[in-house]
Design a protein around this motif. Structure first.
Motif, PDB file in Angstrom:
ATOM      1  N   LEU A  78      21.891  -1.165  13.137  1.00  0.00           N
ATOM      2  CA  LEU A  78      21.467   0.127  13.448  1.00  0.00           C
ATOM      3  C   LEU A  78      20.739   1.011  12.418  1.00  0.00           C
ATOM      4  O   LEU A  78      21.536   1.029  11.241  1.00  0.00           O
ATOM      5  N   GLU A  79      19.669   1.740  12.687  1.00  0.00           N
ATOM      6  CA  GLU A  79      19.101   2.519  11.746  1.00  0.00           C
ATOM      7  C   GLU A  79      18.893   3.805  12.071  1.00  0.00           C
ATOM      8  O   GLU A  79      18.487   4.168  13.365  1.00  0.00           O
ATOM      9  N   LEU A  80      19.180   4.841  11.116  1.00  0.00           N
ATOM     10  CA  LEU A  80      19.140   6.247  11.669  1.00  0.00           C
ATOM     11  C   LEU A  80      18.285   6.867  10.618  1.00  0.00           C
ATOM     12  O   LEU A  80      18.289   6.628   9.548  1.00  0.00           O
ATOM     13  N   ALA A  81      17.634   7.880  10.822  1.00  0.00           N
ATOM     14  CA  ALA A  81      16.890   8.765  10.176  1.00  0.00           C
ATOM     15  C   ALA A  81      16.947  10.116  10.155  1.00  0.00           C
ATOM     16  O   ALA A  81      17.186  10.799  11.334  1.00  0.00           O
ATOM     17  N   ASP A  82      17.556  10.579   8.883  1.00  0.00           N
ATOM     18  CA  ASP A  82      17.899  12.068   8.707  1.00  0.00           C
ATOM     19  C   ASP A  82      18.865  12.475  10.111  1.00  0.00           C
ATOM     20  O   ASP A  82      18.853  13.462  10.562  1.00  0.00           O
ATOM     21  N   PRO A  83      20.208  11.557   9.937  1.00  0.00           N
ATOM     22  CA  PRO A  83      21.008  11.872  11.079  1.00  0.00           C
ATOM     23  C   PRO A  83      21.956  13.103  10.572  1.00  0.00           C
ATOM     24  O   PRO A  83      22.203  13.576   9.176  1.00  0.00           O
ATOM     25  N   ASP A  84      22.305  13.894  11.661  1.00  0.00           N
ATOM     26  CA  ASP A  84      23.294  15.090  11.192  1.00  0.00           C
ATOM     27  C   ASP A  84      24.813  14.676  11.239  1.00  0.00           C
ATOM     28  O   ASP A  84      25.030  13.580  11.300  1.00  0.00           O
ATOM     29  N   GLU A  85      25.482  15.478  11.002  1.00  0.00           N
ATOM     30  CA  GLU A  85      27.076  15.089  10.650  1.00  0.00           C
ATOM     31  C   GLU A  85      27.665  14.497  11.863  1.00  0.00           C
ATOM     32  O   GLU A  85      28.329  13.710  12.035  1.00  0.00           O
ATOM     33  N   ASP A 135      34.555   2.579  11.881  1.00  0.00           N
ATOM     34  CA  ASP A 135      35.716   2.916  10.971  1.00  0.00           C
ATOM     35  C   ASP A 135      35.123   2.979   9.462  1.00  0.00           C
ATOM     36  O   ASP A 135      35.997   2.238   8.766  1.00  0.00           O
ATOM     37  N   LEU A 136      34.254   3.983   9.305  1.00  0.00           N
ATOM     38  CA  LEU A 136      33.591   3.874   8.095  1.00  0.00           C
ATOM     39  C   LEU A 136      34.412   4.897   7.240  1.00  0.00           C
ATOM     40  O   LEU A 136      35.036   5.611   7.665  1.00  0.00           O
ATOM     41  N   VAL A 195      30.918   8.430   4.344  1.00  0.00           N
ATOM     42  CA  VAL A 195      29.884   9.131   5.256  1.00  0.00           C
ATOM     43  C   VAL A 195      29.642  10.416   4.907  1.00  0.00           C
ATOM     44  O   VAL A 195      28.300  11.021   4.914  1.00  0.00           O
ATOM     45  N   GLU A 196      30.261  11.416   4.094  1.00  0.00           N
ATOM     46  CA  GLU A 196      30.130  12.472   3.580  1.00  0.00           C
ATOM     47  C   GLU A 196      28.949  12.333   2.810  1.00  0.00           C
ATOM     48  O   GLU A 196      27.834  13.375   2.553  1.00  0.00           O
ATOM     49  N   ASP A 197      28.813  11.259   1.519  1.00  0.00           N
ATOM     50  CA  ASP A 197      27.673  11.082   0.903  1.00  0.00           C
ATOM     51  C   ASP A 197      26.280  10.651   1.788  1.00  0.00           C
ATOM     52  O   ASP A 197      25.325  11.471   1.546  1.00  0.00           O
ATOM     53  N   ALA A 198      26.522  10.236   2.765  1.00  0.00           N
ATOM     54  CA  ALA A 198      25.415   9.730   3.522  1.00  0.00           C
ATOM     55  C   ALA A 198      24.886  11.048   4.526  1.00  0.00           C
ATOM     56  O   ALA A 198      23.518  11.083   4.325  1.00  0.00           O
ATOM     57  N   VAL A 199      25.897  11.892   4.674  1.00  0.00           N
ATOM     58  CA  VAL A 199      25.293  13.227   5.384  1.00  0.00           C
ATOM     59  C   VAL A 199      24.603  14.115   4.368  1.00  0.00           C
ATOM     60  O   VAL A 199      23.582  14.735   4.804  1.00  0.00           O
ATOM     61  N   GLU A 200      25.251  14.214   3.153  1.00  0.00           N
ATOM     62  CA  GLU A 200      24.682  15.185   2.254  1.00  0.00           C
ATOM     63  C   GLU A 200      23.253  14.608   1.499  1.00  0.00           C
ATOM     64  O   GLU A 200      22.338  15.269   1.486  1.00  0.00           O
ATOM     65  N   GLY A 201      23.206  13.228   1.447  1.00  0.00           N
ATOM     66  CA  GLY A 201      22.168  12.668   0.642  1.00  0.00           C
ATOM     67  C   GLY A 201      21.874  13.124  -0.779  1.00  0.00           C
ATOM     68  O   GLY A 201      22.817  13.555  -1.244  1.00  0.00           O
ATOM     69  N   TYR A 202      20.681  12.788  -1.239  1.00  0.00           N
ATOM     70  CA  TYR A 202      20.429  13.079  -2.651  1.00  0.00           C
ATOM     71  C   TYR A 202      21.471  12.547  -3.643  1.00  0.00           C
ATOM     72  O   TYR A 202      21.990  13.081  -4.554  1.00  0.00           O
ATOM     73  N   GLN A 203      21.876  11.303  -3.216  1.00  0.00           N
ATOM     74  CA  GLN A 203      23.062  10.628  -3.937  1.00  0.00           C
ATOM     75  C   GLN A 203      22.281   9.746  -5.328  1.00  0.00           C
ATOM     76  O   GLN A 203      21.346   9.419  -5.114  1.00  0.00           O
ATOM     77  N   ARG A 204      23.053   9.504  -6.261  1.00  0.00           N
ATOM     78  CA  ARG A 204      22.795   8.521  -7.213  1.00  0.00           C
ATOM     79  C   ARG A 204      22.611   7.193  -6.636  1.00  0.00           C
ATOM     80  O   ARG A 204      23.797   6.630  -6.107  1.00  0.00           O
ATOM     81  N   PRO A 205      21.945   6.268  -7.130  1.00  0.00           N
ATOM     82  CA  PRO A 205      21.856   4.902  -6.604  1.00  0.00           C
ATOM     83  C   PRO A 205      23.213   4.333  -7.119  1.00  0.00           C
ATOM     84  O   PRO A 205      23.607   4.293  -8.145  1.00  0.00           O
ATOM     85  N   LYS A 206      23.898   3.656  -6.111  1.00  0.00           N
ATOM     86  CA  LYS A 206      25.091   3.009  -6.460  1.00  0.00           C
ATOM     87  C   LYS A 206      25.441   1.947  -5.297  1.00  0.00           C
ATOM     88  O   LYS A 206      24.923   1.999  -4.210  1.00  0.00           O
ATOM     89  N   VAL A 207      26.429   0.926  -5.715  1.00  0.00           N
ATOM     90  CA  VAL A 207      26.899   0.261  -4.748  1.00  0.00           C
ATOM     91  C   VAL A 207      28.651   0.333  -4.795  1.00  0.00           C
ATOM     92  O   VAL A 207      29.310   0.256  -5.935  1.00  0.00           O
ATOM     93  N   VAL A 241      24.492  -0.725   8.995  1.00  0.00           N
ATOM     94  CA  VAL A 241      23.957   0.612   9.349  1.00  0.00           C
ATOM     95  C   VAL A 241      23.301   1.169   8.228  1.00  0.00           C
ATOM     96  O   VAL A 241      23.792   1.588   7.235  1.00  0.00           O
ATOM     97  N   GLY A 242      21.833   1.490   8.531  1.00  0.00           N
ATOM     98  CA  GLY A 242      20.856   2.070   7.612  1.00  0.00           C
ATOM     99  C   GLY A 242      20.907   3.544   7.902  1.00  0.00           C
ATOM    100  O   GLY A 242      20.382   3.902   9.121  1.00  0.00           O
ATOM    101  N   VAL A 243      20.810   4.364   6.808  1.00  0.00           N
ATOM    102  CA  VAL A 243      20.400   5.730   6.794  1.00  0.00           C
ATOM    103  C   VAL A 243      19.272   6.113   5.846  1.00  0.00           C
ATOM    104  O   VAL A 243      19.540   5.806   4.705  1.00  0.00           O
ATOM    105  N   ARG A 244      18.108   6.492   6.403  1.00  0.00           N
ATOM    106  CA  ARG A 244      17.137   6.679   5.702  1.00  0.00           C
ATOM    107  C   ARG A 244      16.745   8.365   5.649  1.00  0.00           C
ATOM    108  O   ARG A 244      17.012   9.016   6.605  1.00  0.00           O
ATOM    109  N   ARG A 245      16.483   8.709   4.398  1.00  0.00           N
ATOM    110  CA  ARG A 245      16.025  10.024   4.341  1.00  0.00           C
ATOM    111  C   ARG A 245      14.644  10.187   3.503  1.00  0.00           C
ATOM    112  O   ARG A 245      14.421   9.539   2.625  1.00  0.00           O
ATOM    113  N   GLY A 246      13.703  10.973   4.320  1.00  0.00           N
ATOM    114  CA  GLY A 246      12.272  11.047   3.615  1.00  0.00           C
ATOM    115  C   GLY A 246      11.463   9.835   4.394  1.00  0.00           C
ATOM    116  O   GLY A 246      11.887   9.316   5.356  1.00  0.00           O
ATOM    117  N   GLN A 247      10.234   9.958   3.903  1.00  0.00           N
ATOM    118  CA  GLN A 247       9.358   9.097   4.549  1.00  0.00           C
ATOM    119  C   GLN A 247       9.037   7.666   3.998  1.00  0.00           C
ATOM    120  O   GLN A 247       8.255   6.703   4.755  1.00  0.00           O
TER     121      GLN A 247
END
Length: 350
Positions: free
Chosen positions: A36-43, A54-55, A60-72, A110-116
């Motif tokens: 599943l791929e989502l683009a700029d999803p809301d909360e 069951d994420l 999930v909070e990091d994915a909603v806010e975005g602008y995160q440091r690259p991490k695993v 599940v992929g969440v993308r932000r930006g183009q």
């Protein structure tokens, strides 16, 4: 919004008519997985996905806010991966950044993308053309996404190398140019790449190390199971071993990433040196200009002095009654200016 959703069984794509139902049923599947791929999803939109799969709420909070440091990060059996995707525009020598976050479980991606700027579209097409790789499951998707993102880093690294070399040649060329702004802009692009690539090295190395450890652990477990005669968890162990093998194969990706980071850090230092050299050249050229201005000012000062002396309103000046006084003044001006010009030429001021 949902960009794409499908299930993959035996390496083949199957369209999903009801995403909500597919989310609920994917965890109980015996084989295959949901992508599943989502683009700029809301909360709310991402919250429904998180509830079904069951994420972890923090991820999930990091994915909603975005602008995160690259991490695993690992939350139970789910990996949460944050990547910075880059695109290079040659016409304006600019680097643009996007963000891609992945939730990778045993039966879902599940992929969440932000930006183009994103990678999943190309990865999906590549995997769909290779069912054997798709059969390896969600971790194969993760591996190919990481490989695609890092390959873009490598391509941009090559573009930046050419830009830095051109800038170096231009700064040290005899032609005068205003390069400070271009150098600064190029440093910003290098910094953009560095911010995307450098933080990913440590978590990717941990991911590779976990693959190494997983291979050793699976081998040990298999030996113990053989001695005990326990084969009840063969399917689970097989999936785990396959996932660990995929992570183990990320070593080449890690090598490319480390090499790119080393190059980019070198570009940053080199651009700093180029900027300092450019500023030093500007200072030297300003000094040369000031010497030339001073030399010409001195040559103009001598005729001005002579004309000023003989322009005074005194009646008893020796040369006022001399017939050749005027030519003598002109000759004196020319001789003084010629002597000064030769002197300045010998000293390098002109």
């Amino acid at each position: 919004m949902i960009v794409d959703v499908a299930t993959y069984a035996d390496g083949r794509r199957a369209e999903v008519e009801d995403p909500a139902e597919a989310l609920k049923s994917c965890l109980g599947q015996a084989e295959g997985f949901l992508w599943l791929e989502l683009a700029d999803p809301d909360e709310g939109e991402l919250g429904r996905v998180a509830s079904a799969l069951d994420l972890n709420p923090l991820a999930v909070e990091d994915a909603v806010e975005g602008y995160q440091r690259p991490k695993v990060e690992r939350y139970g059996e789910t990996l949460f991966v944050v990547l910075k995707t880059l695109a290079y525009f040659d016409d304006r020598s600019a680097v643009e950044t996007g963000e891609l976050m992945l939730f990778v479980g045993e039966r879902f991606v599940v992929g969440v993308r932000r930006g183009q700027v994103g990678a999943p579209d190309a990865v999906r097409r590549q995997l769909q053309e290779d069912p054997d790789r798709m059969r390896r499951g969600p971790h194969a998707v993760l591996r190919l996404v990481l490989e695609h993102v890092v390959d873009r880093y490598v391509e941009i690294d090559a573009e930046l190398e050419r830009d830095v070399e051109e800038m170096e040649e231009q700064v040290f060329s005899p032609e005068r140019s205003s390069d400070a702004e271009r150098i600064y802009n190029l440093k910003r692009e290098v910094l953009e790449v560095r911010r995307a690539a450098a933080p990913l090295v440590a978590p990717l190395r941990q991911l590779v190390d976990s693959g190494d450890a997983g291979d050793a652990g699976d081998a040990g477990d298999a030996g113990d199971a053989g001695d005990a005669g326990d084969t009840g968890d063969t399917g689970v162990d097989s999936r785990g071993a396959q996932a660990q093998q995929v992570l183990f194969e990320l070593r080449d990706v890690l090598d490319d990433l480390v090499r790119t980071v080393e190059h980019v850090e070198g570009y940053d230092r080199l651009l700093t040196d180029i900027l300092n050299a450019h500023l030093a050249q500007v200072s030297v050229r300003q000094n040369d200009d000031m010497r030339k201005i001073s030399a010409w000012a001195a040559m103009f000062a001598v005729p001005t002095l002579i004309a000023g002396v003989y322009g005074m309103n005194f009646q008893h000046m020796p040369e006022l009654g001399w017939r050749l006084g005027y030519p003598m003044c002109l000759l004196l001006m020319v001789a003084a200016c010629t002597a000064l010009y030769r002197s300045f030429r010998r000293s390098g001021w002109l």
